[in-house]
Motif scaffolding. Sequence first.
Motif, PDB file in Angstrom:
ATOM      1  N   LYS A 199      37.050  42.846  37.045  1.00  0.00           N
ATOM      2  CA  LYS A 199      37.140  42.576  38.488  1.00  0.00           C
ATOM      3  C   LYS A 199      37.337  41.077  38.732  1.00  0.00           C
ATOM      4  O   LYS A 199      38.166  40.686  39.561  1.00  0.00           O
ATOM      5  N   ASN A 200      36.591  40.240  38.008  1.00  0.00           N
ATOM      6  CA  ASN A 200      36.732  38.793  38.170  1.00  0.00           C
ATOM      7  C   ASN A 200      38.144  38.335  37.830  1.00  0.00           C
ATOM      8  O   ASN A 200      38.750  37.544  38.559  1.00  0.00           O
ATOM      9  N   ASP A 209      40.683  39.599  40.474  1.00  0.00           N
ATOM     10  CA  ASP A 209      40.608  38.793  41.695  1.00  0.00           C
ATOM     11  C   ASP A 209      41.360  37.475  41.517  1.00  0.00           C
ATOM     12  O   ASP A 209      42.082  37.033  42.422  1.00  0.00           O
ATOM     13  N   GLU A 243      45.160  38.026  41.461  1.00  0.00           N
ATOM     14  CA  GLU A 243      45.650  38.323  42.806  1.00  0.00           C
ATOM     15  C   GLU A 243      45.641  37.084  43.689  1.00  0.00           C
ATOM     16  O   GLU A 243      46.545  36.910  44.514  1.00  0.00           O
ATOM     17  N   THR A 244      44.653  36.210  43.512  1.00  0.00           N
ATOM     18  CA  THR A 244      44.650  34.931  44.244  1.00  0.00           C
ATOM     19  C   THR A 244      45.871  34.108  43.860  1.00  0.00           C
ATOM     20  O   THR A 244      46.576  33.568  44.722  1.00  0.00           O
TER      21      THR A 244
END
Length: 157
Positions: free
Chosen positions: A104-105, A108, A111-112
Amino acid sequence: MKANIGIGENHLQAVAEKLQVLLADEQVLYTKTRNYHWNVVGDNFAEMHAFYEGQYNELAEIVDEVAERIRMIGHYSSGRLVDFLKLTNLLEPEYTNVQSQQIKNLLDDHETIIRNLRELITEFSDKQKDLGTSDFVTGLMRQHEKMAWMLRSYITK
């Protein structure tokens, strides 16, 4: 010696500054991925260890390409960790060896970076008149989209 490539120095300076932030993001993501490679645990250890290795190897190439792009347009690349941490858009969470949280990290962060690259594509072409760097970051966006897809495939919810 400054680059004489048909783009004004003020535009090249603006591009270089944005690329410095991208370089910082890429370096932080590389380091985070490498950390997860070292500290992954679970019954699929070998798979995830190899998966993270593939991702950090690709990120190492990207880091090098971004730094070299900055040099190509006549500027020096940042290279100190303290500078990267000042410039990055990414966060460094607490240590975790929980695979779902690691994934997940990383997702994220990819995607950033993808969202930022999407903005840079048009800024570099339209505002800074640098089609070469716009094309360059378009390719990086595709690479990050693929890495994000691979990470997303591990999320079962």
